[in-house]
Design an enzyme around this catalytic site. Structure first.
Site, PDB file in Angstrom:
ATOM      1  N   TYR A 281      88.815  41.264  25.160  1.00 19.72           N
ATOM      2  CA  TYR A 281      87.987  40.061  25.283  1.00 19.72           C
ATOM      3  C   TYR A 281      87.136  40.211  26.543  1.00 19.72           C
ATOM      4  O   TYR A 281      87.663  40.378  27.641  1.00 19.72           O
ATOM      5  CB  TYR A 281      88.881  38.829  25.398  1.00 19.72           C
ATOM      6  CG  TYR A 281      88.216  37.553  24.985  1.00 19.72           C
ATOM      7  CD1 TYR A 281      88.508  36.959  23.771  1.00 19.72           C
ATOM      8  CD2 TYR A 281      87.281  36.928  25.809  1.00 19.72           C
ATOM      9  CE1 TYR A 281      87.905  35.782  23.374  1.00 19.72           C
ATOM     10  CE2 TYR A 281      86.666  35.758  25.426  1.00 19.72           C
ATOM     11  CZ  TYR A 281      86.973  35.182  24.210  1.00 19.72           C
ATOM     12  OH  TYR A 281      86.359  34.014  23.819  1.00 19.72           O
ATOM     13  N   TYR A 329      76.974  41.773  22.362  1.00 17.14           N
ATOM     14  CA  TYR A 329      76.932  41.691  20.896  1.00 17.14           C
ATOM     15  C   TYR A 329      76.886  40.246  20.414  1.00 17.14           C
ATOM     16  O   TYR A 329      75.908  39.783  19.833  1.00 17.14           O
ATOM     17  CB  TYR A 329      78.142  42.429  20.329  1.00 17.14           C
ATOM     18  CG  TYR A 329      78.629  42.000  18.961  1.00 17.14           C
ATOM     19  CD1 TYR A 329      77.842  42.162  17.829  1.00 17.14           C
ATOM     20  CD2 TYR A 329      79.901  41.461  18.803  1.00 17.14           C
ATOM     21  CE1 TYR A 329      78.317  41.782  16.576  1.00 17.14           C
ATOM     22  CE2 TYR A 329      80.380  41.092  17.566  1.00 17.14           C
ATOM     23  CZ  TYR A 329      79.583  41.242  16.449  1.00 17.14           C
ATOM     24  OH  TYR A 329      80.059  40.867  15.221  1.00 17.14           O
TER      25      TYR A 329
END
Length: 382
Positions: A281, A329
């Protein structure tokens, strides 16, 4: 955990989404993921969602027409929720409670302009009166404290943190779906030259704010045999938590991932040296740094030295954030489900220019809150 698989994955529409609501975004991804699994909505008997309405599974289930589901999970571990949902789904499937569980999430936080620099505070709560009242911006101020503590204790530098953002951008340039795919490469100097938002974190140390989400289909071995694409085995899971308020955190350099990673790796029977692809993450660059240390890829305090020579970049010793991550992203507010999507695609060999050669084991590591929660999933290609 023998015999549990992820048989289908899909992203929702990503980036800026104006022509769908969150439920129709989820439905698009659910149908695509189920099609990969050789299934339809009629096969689903479990749902794992979070942040999809006040009664998440109820609202999503109604929208999709899923009735009488036998496994329902809206556990809220922030961005780690979806790795946690896979953990719970896998155990329920292994116990024979259900056979096909949809795990996913969709958000339009960007087009709804839902994120702020300061967050929102409920000063009616006792603990908030002793912390939030002093103006610490949420979440960035909390992560800035974590970064500052790591620098103080271990000599970590802003240049080392910046290298993590540079690595994420290199992967994004190889991913046509990445929000920053056409933005061009980053340098460490670019990151350090971006606006300082909360010392020591610069703008480019921080994740994107986008719309998006995804869905994964968790199922048993018998049902996975019907998948249209290669099903990927779940071989290890773990989850943990440490604190809610920063003042209650015993050690600001050790996250809940130290426990969730140990549990997941132990169940899988692997060590860090066996991992081919890591999907951590990356809400902030420091989030990745602590994950590397807490999962055992380097010793505590050595994360900066580990990343500074390009270890996470394409061709590096530990390919990580291979989609471009939350930094380059997509980051729809809760990134965890998209870590699972990318990990599965890497193990299937579907990632084109960003494909990690001969990837056999991948780890998706979700984090929530102010590094308050963590859930880790180890996946393997049979």
């Amino acid at each position: 955990m023998d015999g549990v698989y992820i048989a289908g994955v899909a992203e929702t529409p990503l980036g800026k989404v104006y022509d769908h609501n969150e439920y129709s975004m989820f439905a698009i991804a659910a149908r695509e993921a189920l099609d990969e699994a050789g299934m339809t909505l009629k096969d689903v008997d479990g749902i794992g969602v979070c942040y999809m309405g006040d009664e998440g599974t109820v609202q999503v289930g109604e929208y999709l027409g899923i009735r009488n589901a036998r496994h329902l999970d809206s556990t809220d571990l922030g961005g780690a929720a979806y790795e946690s949902h896979v953990n719970h789904a896998a155990r329920a499937i292994a116990a024979g409670q259900c056979e096909v569980v949809l795990v996913g999430y969709a958000s339009r936080q960007r087009t709804k302009n839902q994120r702020t620099m300061t967050g929102s505070y409920d000063l009616s709560s006792l603990d908030a009166q002793f912390q939030d009242a002093y103006g610490l911006p949420s979440p960035i101020g909390h992560y800035a404290l974590i970064a500052a503590r790591h620098m103080y204790e271990f000599g970590t530098t802003s240049e080392q943190l910046a290298e993590i953002a540079v690595a994420a951008r290199e992967w994004a340039l190889l991913n046509p779906k990445a929000y920053m795919h056409d933005a061009g490469p980053l340098t460490v100097d670019d990151v350090l030259g971006s606006r300082l938002l909360a010392e020591p974190l610069h703008k480019l140390d921080c994740c994107l704010v986008t719309d998006g989400g995804g869905v994964v289909v968790v199922t048993n071995e018998a049902r996975a045999r019907d998948a249209r694409k290669k099903a990927i085995r779940v071989i290890g899971t773990g989850e943990s938590q440490t604190h809610y308020r920063m003042a209650q955190w015993k050690d600001m350099t050790v996250s809940a991932g130290a426990v969730s990673g140990r549990e997941a790796f132990g169940m899988a029977g692997i060590g860090p040296q066996d991992v081919d692809v890591l999907e951590p993450y990356d809400s902030f660059t420091v989030t990745v740094l602590l994950a590397l240390e807490d999962l055992g890829f380097c010793a505590k305090g050595e994360g900066g030295a580990f990343v500074e020579k390009g270890a996470l970049r394409p061709g590096g010793v530990l390919p990580a954030m291979t989609s471009g991550g939350g930094l380059s992203y997509n980051h729809p507010g809760a990134l965890g489900v998209l870590l699972l999507v990318e990990a599965v695609r890497q193990l299937r060999g579907e990632c084109g220019a960003r494909q990690v050669p001969e990837a056999e084991i991948a780890v998706a590591h979700g984090v929530g809150g102010y590094l308050s929660t963590a859930a880790t999933v180890v996946l393997a290609r049979d």
